[in-house]
Scaffold this active site. Structure first.
Site, PDB file in Angstrom:
ATOM      1  CG  HIS A  69       1.454  25.733  -9.657  1.00 29.61           C
ATOM      2  ND1 HIS A  69       1.337  24.920  -8.558  1.00 29.61           N
ATOM      3  CD2 HIS A  69       0.876  26.917  -9.302  1.00 29.61           C
ATOM      4  CE1 HIS A  69       0.726  25.576  -7.597  1.00 29.61           C
ATOM      5  NE2 HIS A  69       0.432  26.791  -8.021  1.00 29.61           N
ATOM      6  CD  GLN A  78     -14.662  68.676  13.681  1.00 33.07           C
ATOM      7  OE1 GLN A  78     -14.710  67.460  13.655  1.00 33.07           O
ATOM      8  NE2 GLN A  78     -15.703  69.413  13.291  1.00 33.07           N
ATOM      9  CG  HIS A  87     -17.782  66.121  16.884  1.00 29.65           C
ATOM     10  ND1 HIS A  87     -18.983  65.617  16.484  1.00 29.65           N
ATOM     11  CD2 HIS A  87     -17.300  66.825  15.838  1.00 29.65           C
ATOM     12  CE1 HIS A  87     -19.231  66.000  15.237  1.00 29.65           C
ATOM     13  NE2 HIS A  87     -18.228  66.739  14.822  1.00 29.65           N
ATOM     14  CG  ASN A 101     -18.345  55.811  21.492  1.00 27.71           C
ATOM     15  OD1 ASN A 101     -18.072  54.683  21.105  1.00 27.71           O
ATOM     16  ND2 ASN A 101     -19.336  56.046  22.343  1.00 27.71           N
ATOM     17  CB  SER A 115     -14.197  64.667  15.692  1.00 30.14           C
ATOM     18  OG  SER A 115     -15.349  63.966  15.337  1.00 30.14           O
ATOM     19  CD  GLU A 145       6.771  30.302  -6.883  1.00 30.79           C
ATOM     20  OE1 GLU A 145       5.686  29.702  -6.870  1.00 30.79           O
ATOM     21  OE2 GLU A 145       6.878  31.513  -6.630  1.00 30.79           O
ATOM     22  CD  GLU A 179     -12.092  62.957  11.589  1.00 26.86           C
ATOM     23  OE1 GLU A 179     -11.999  63.480  12.721  1.00 26.86           O
ATOM     24  OE2 GLU A 179     -13.169  62.545  11.129  1.00 26.86           O
ATOM     25  CG  HIS A 180     -11.562  66.955   9.843  1.00 28.86           C
ATOM     26  ND1 HIS A 180     -12.020  66.509  11.055  1.00 28.86           N
ATOM     27  CD2 HIS A 180     -12.445  66.521   8.910  1.00 28.86           C
ATOM     28  CE1 HIS A 180     -13.147  65.838  10.872  1.00 28.86           C
ATOM     29  NE2 HIS A 180     -13.420  65.819   9.587  1.00 28.86           N
ATOM     30  CG  ASP A 231     -17.921  68.056  10.029  1.00 26.56           C
ATOM     31  OD1 ASP A 231     -17.022  67.305   9.625  1.00 26.56           O
ATOM     32  OD2 ASP A 231     -17.853  68.685  11.107  1.00 26.56           O
ATOM     33  CE1 TYR A 244     -23.006  52.048  16.413  1.00 28.13           C
ATOM     34  CE2 TYR A 244     -22.136  54.264  16.050  1.00 28.13           C
ATOM     35  CZ  TYR A 244     -22.717  53.316  16.877  1.00 28.13           C
ATOM     36  OH  TYR A 244     -23.045  53.656  18.176  1.00 28.13           O
ATOM     37  CD  GLN A 264     -24.606  48.063  23.103  1.00 27.14           C
ATOM     38  OE1 GLN A 264     -23.432  47.955  23.385  1.00 27.14           O
ATOM     39  NE2 GLN A 264     -25.351  49.074  23.544  1.00 27.14           N
TER      40      GLN A 264
HETATM   41  N1  LIG Z   1     -13.940  59.939  12.518  1.00 22.23           N
HETATM   42  C1  LIG Z   1     -15.082  60.248  11.978  1.00 22.23           C
HETATM   43  O1  LIG Z   1     -15.223  60.159  10.765  1.00 22.23           O
HETATM   44  C2  LIG Z   1     -16.208  60.742  12.816  1.00 22.23           C
HETATM   45  C3  LIG Z   1     -16.168  60.591  14.164  1.00 22.23           C
HETATM   46  N2  LIG Z   1     -17.225  60.960  14.944  1.00 22.23           N
HETATM   47  C4  LIG Z   1     -17.090  60.691  16.362  1.00 22.23           C
HETATM   48  O2  LIG Z   1     -18.108  59.766  16.708  1.00 22.23           O
HETATM   49  C5  LIG Z   1     -18.310  59.816  18.104  1.00 22.23           C
HETATM   50  C6  LIG Z   1     -19.762  59.724  18.441  1.00 22.23           C
HETATM   51  O3  LIG Z   1     -19.801  59.369  19.761  1.00 22.23           O
HETATM   52  P1  LIG Z   1     -21.118  59.222  20.603  1.00 22.23           P
HETATM   53  O4  LIG Z   1     -21.866  60.486  20.567  1.00 22.23           O
HETATM   54  O5  LIG Z   1     -20.720  58.698  21.930  1.00 22.23           O
HETATM   55  O6  LIG Z   1     -22.007  58.185  19.814  1.00 22.23           O
HETATM   56  P2  LIG Z   1     -21.739  56.661  19.401  1.00 22.23           P
HETATM   57  O7  LIG Z   1     -22.981  56.239  18.703  1.00 22.23           O
HETATM   58  O8  LIG Z   1     -20.461  56.494  18.707  1.00 22.23           O
HETATM   59  O9  LIG Z   1     -21.621  55.882  20.762  1.00 22.23           O
HETATM   60  C7  LIG Z   1     -22.693  55.784  21.633  1.00 22.23           C
HETATM   61  C8  LIG Z   1     -22.757  54.384  22.204  1.00 22.23           C
HETATM   62  O10 LIG Z   1     -21.586  54.109  22.956  1.00 22.23           O
HETATM   63  C9  LIG Z   1     -21.893  53.182  23.974  1.00 22.23           C
HETATM   64  N3  LIG Z   1     -21.244  53.589  25.213  1.00 22.23           N
HETATM   65  C10 LIG Z   1     -21.281  54.797  25.801  1.00 22.23           C
HETATM   66  N4  LIG Z   1     -20.579  54.771  26.952  1.00 22.23           N
HETATM   67  C11 LIG Z   1     -20.100  53.521  27.100  1.00 22.23           C
HETATM   68  C12 LIG Z   1     -19.299  52.869  28.072  1.00 22.23           C
HETATM   69  N5  LIG Z   1     -18.836  53.514  29.146  1.00 22.23           N
HETATM   70  N6  LIG Z   1     -18.978  51.579  27.891  1.00 22.23           N
HETATM   71  C13 LIG Z   1     -19.413  50.911  26.796  1.00 22.23           C
HETATM   72  N7  LIG Z   1     -20.183  51.479  25.836  1.00 22.23           N
HETATM   73  C14 LIG Z   1     -20.512  52.755  25.997  1.00 22.23           C
HETATM   74  C15 LIG Z   1     -23.392  53.149  24.130  1.00 22.23           C
HETATM   75  O11 LIG Z   1     -23.870  51.905  23.748  1.00 22.23           O
HETATM   76  C16 LIG Z   1     -23.906  54.189  23.153  1.00 22.23           C
HETATM   77  O12 LIG Z   1     -25.012  53.727  22.431  1.00 22.23           O
HETATM   78  C17 LIG Z   1     -17.659  61.094  18.594  1.00 22.23           C
HETATM   79  O13 LIG Z   1     -16.454  60.738  19.244  1.00 22.23           O
HETATM   80  C18 LIG Z   1     -17.335  61.834  17.308  1.00 22.23           C
HETATM   81  O14 LIG Z   1     -16.241  62.660  17.429  1.00 22.23           O
HETATM   82  C19 LIG Z   1     -18.357  61.467  14.395  1.00 22.23           C
HETATM   83  C20 LIG Z   1     -18.466  61.625  13.054  1.00 22.23           C
HETATM   84  C21 LIG Z   1     -17.386  61.301  12.141  1.00 22.23           C
HETATM   85  N1  LIG Z   2     -16.748  66.293  12.267  1.00 18.96           N
HETATM   86  C1  LIG Z   2     -17.209  64.939  12.290  1.00 18.96           C
HETATM   87  C2  LIG Z   2     -18.397  64.704  11.396  1.00 18.96           C
HETATM   88  C3  LIG Z   2     -19.644  65.420  11.787  1.00 18.96           C
HETATM   89  C4  LIG Z   2     -20.928  64.988  11.762  1.00 18.96           C
HETATM   90  N2  LIG Z   2     -21.723  66.003  12.166  1.00 18.96           N
HETATM   91  C5  LIG Z   2     -20.976  67.014  12.415  1.00 18.96           C
HETATM   92  N3  LIG Z   2     -19.709  66.678  12.192  1.00 18.96           N
HETATM   93  C6  LIG Z   2     -16.025  64.073  11.881  1.00 18.96           C
HETATM   94  O1  LIG Z   2     -15.793  63.843  10.724  1.00 18.96           O
HETATM   95  O2  LIG Z   2     -15.265  63.625  12.674  1.00 18.96           O
HETATM   96 ZN   LIG Z   3     -18.100  67.767  12.995  1.00 16.62          ZN
END
Ligand SMILES: NC(=O)C1=CN([C@@H]2O[C@H](COP(=O)(O)OP(=O)(O)OC[C@H]3O[C@@H](n4cnc5c(N)ncnc54)[C@H](O)[C@@H]3O)[C@@H](O)[C@H]2O)C=CC1
Ligand SMILES: N[C@@H](Cc1c[nH]c[nH+]1)C(=O)O
Ligand SMILES: [Zn+2]
Length: 434
Positions: free
Chosen positions: A415, A255, A258, A209, A233, A410, A322-323, A356, A124, A186
């Protein structure tokens, strides 16, 4: 940023809460979409893509030519930067390969453990508010090194219904050919059940997200493994008077930008530094292109003054960020006592954003305190271990009696018999030879 003054451990439960919705609030929607995708496949995927991403797609597959020609749309400078990141990430993940473990536990009893790639994986790649093509490298490289046979990449379409060319380029570098323009719940449902166009996989990996993260958690109820909950993040910086306030502020903002539900935390034994960082953050925030998102996230930000490094360390281990960035005189104290964090950035010259993108470590990391029990993505995330054993005549004679006793204890007669019959047969053979 809300400031706390030397809070006691009783308040840690409240202070370590992340600004995300409870899983129980998200699950009804996730379940509905899962049921619909299971029943109607691509039709349901298209419906929710239109609803949440605002685009109507006739097909969600990306054709091979678009992937092959992705180079054309990117500057030389960007391609070189992506190539550098690719190299470093590959080097670090390649080094994570391990030898087969083989041990003769007692004479004639040989056990070994070998790692095999997970055959079908779904990656993803987030693309809601920004197309995070760096995540393609973080997932595609270890999948490629592990030797996964079928790699399926999903990522939300752009507003124009396209795949970001940077994602296509990074995918091409990783040898990924199956790409689908679908995001959110989805996308996870499609990888879980399979649709007319999107293959079902055995394991889903990658950040996203709150919706994506909740959906991945539900996928585990349907015989699909996941890497871990890698949601919004977060960054915790522990810094004191030796830190550069502008650097710390920049890291926190990196961060915060994001998403509105990102969380950044500053922990310090210096009240002065807390103030300086706050001032610098306000100044730097004004110039950011994603100022609106970052300022919303800053409403969830916390700054905590602790009297002693020990209290600060206890908080960090409770928060399990996370970080974790350490910009402190007490660097080795924190490193020694650290129990819980996804990835650690040490010293003032180690910006979190280096990890990152390009230093080599993986940026797909556990959030929401899941660093207490999960590792971030690494080569092993794409492998599983199979154990083997081979027992010789001597081995069976050495181990047999004990297995019989254990089975008997047992109450498992069959066995025991599986050993006894063999021991008897060995004895008969020996007697016949005499
Ligand atoms: N923990 C980690 O390793 C990392 C975390 N992240 C996090 O990933 C996230 C990326 O988020 P996004 O930019 O939103 O992209 P995303 O691709 O995670 O989510 C977007 C999708 O969420 C769905 N969506 C949006 N609003 C919705 C709603 N109200 N109800 C149901 N579905 C809905 C839509 O289908 C959309 O395609 C950020 O929170 C970021 O901080 C990013 C990189 C690394
Ligand atoms: N900071 C994000 C990763 C990232 C992608 N692009 C920029 N930052 C995370 O690990 O949560
Ligand atoms: Zn980042």
């Amino acid at each position: 940023m809300k400031i706390y003054n030397n809070p006691n451990t009783e308040s840690f439960t409240e202070l370590t809460q992340r600004p995300e919705q409870a899983l129980s609030n998200l699950m009804p929607l996730v379940s509905t979409i899962f049921d619909e995708v299971k029943a109607k496949g691509d039709k349901a995927v298209a419906k929710y893509t239109e609803l949440f991403d605002g685009v109507r797609l006739n097909s969600n597959s990306v054709n091979a030519q678009n992937i092959q020609e992705s180079d054309k749309n990117l500057s030389k400078e960007l391609k070189e930067a992506i190539n550098l990141a690719y190299k470093n990430i590959k080097k670090f993940h390649q080094a994570q390969k391990t030898e087969t473990v083989k041990v003769e536990t007692m004479p004639g009893v040989v056990c070994w453990q070998e790692k095999k790639p997970i055959e079908k994986v779904g990656l993803y790649v987030p693309g809601g508010s920004a197309a995070l093509f760096s995540s393609v490298l973080m997932l595609g490289i270890p999948a490629q090194i592990a030797g996964c046979q079928e790699i399926v990449l999903v990522s939300p379409p752009t507003k124009k219904g396209k795949l970001a060319p940077e994602i296509a380029y990074a995918a091409k570098l990783c040898g990924i050919t199956k790409i689908y323009k679908v995001g959110g719940i989805q996308a996870i449902a499609a990888l879980t059940f399979g649709t007319q166009s999107i293959p079902k996989v055995y394991k889903i990996l990658g950040p996203g997200n709150q919706y994506v993260t909740a959906a991945k958690q539900l996928a585990t109820n349907h015989k699909v493994a996941i890497d871990m909950p890698a949601g919004p993040s977060e960054l915790l910086v522990v810094a004191d008077k030796i830190a550069n306030p502008a650097f710390v502020a920049a890291d926190l903002l990196s961060q915060a930008e994001h998403g509105e539900d990102s969380q950044v935390v500053l922990v310090s034994t210096s009240k002065r530094l807390l103030k300086q960082v706050e001032t610098s953050m306000k100044k730097q925030l004004e110039k950011l292109s994603r100022k609106d998102i970052a300022s919303k996230a800053l409403e969830n930000a916390i700054g905590i003054y602790f009297k002693t490094p020990q209290q600060a360390l206890d908080f960090i281990n409770n928060y399990a960020p996370e970080h974790l960035s350490i910009q402190s005189n007490d660097e080795s104290f924190y490193l020694k006592g650290l129990q819980n964090a996804g990835s650690v950035f040490i010293g003032s010259l180690t910006p979190e954003s280096a990890g990152d993108y390009a230093s080599g470590t993986n940026h797909t990391l556990p959030t929401n305190a899941f660093a207490k029990q999960y590792s971030g993505v690494n080569l092993d995330s794409f492998l599983k271990s199979i154990t083997y054993q081979k027992i010789s005549e001597t081995g069976l004679q050495n181990i047999g009696k004990s297995v019989e006793i254990l089975a008997e204890a047992e109450g498992l007669q069959a066995h025991k018999n599986a050993v006894s019959l063999r021991l008897e047969s060995l004895k008969n053979n020996q007697d016949a030879e005499k």
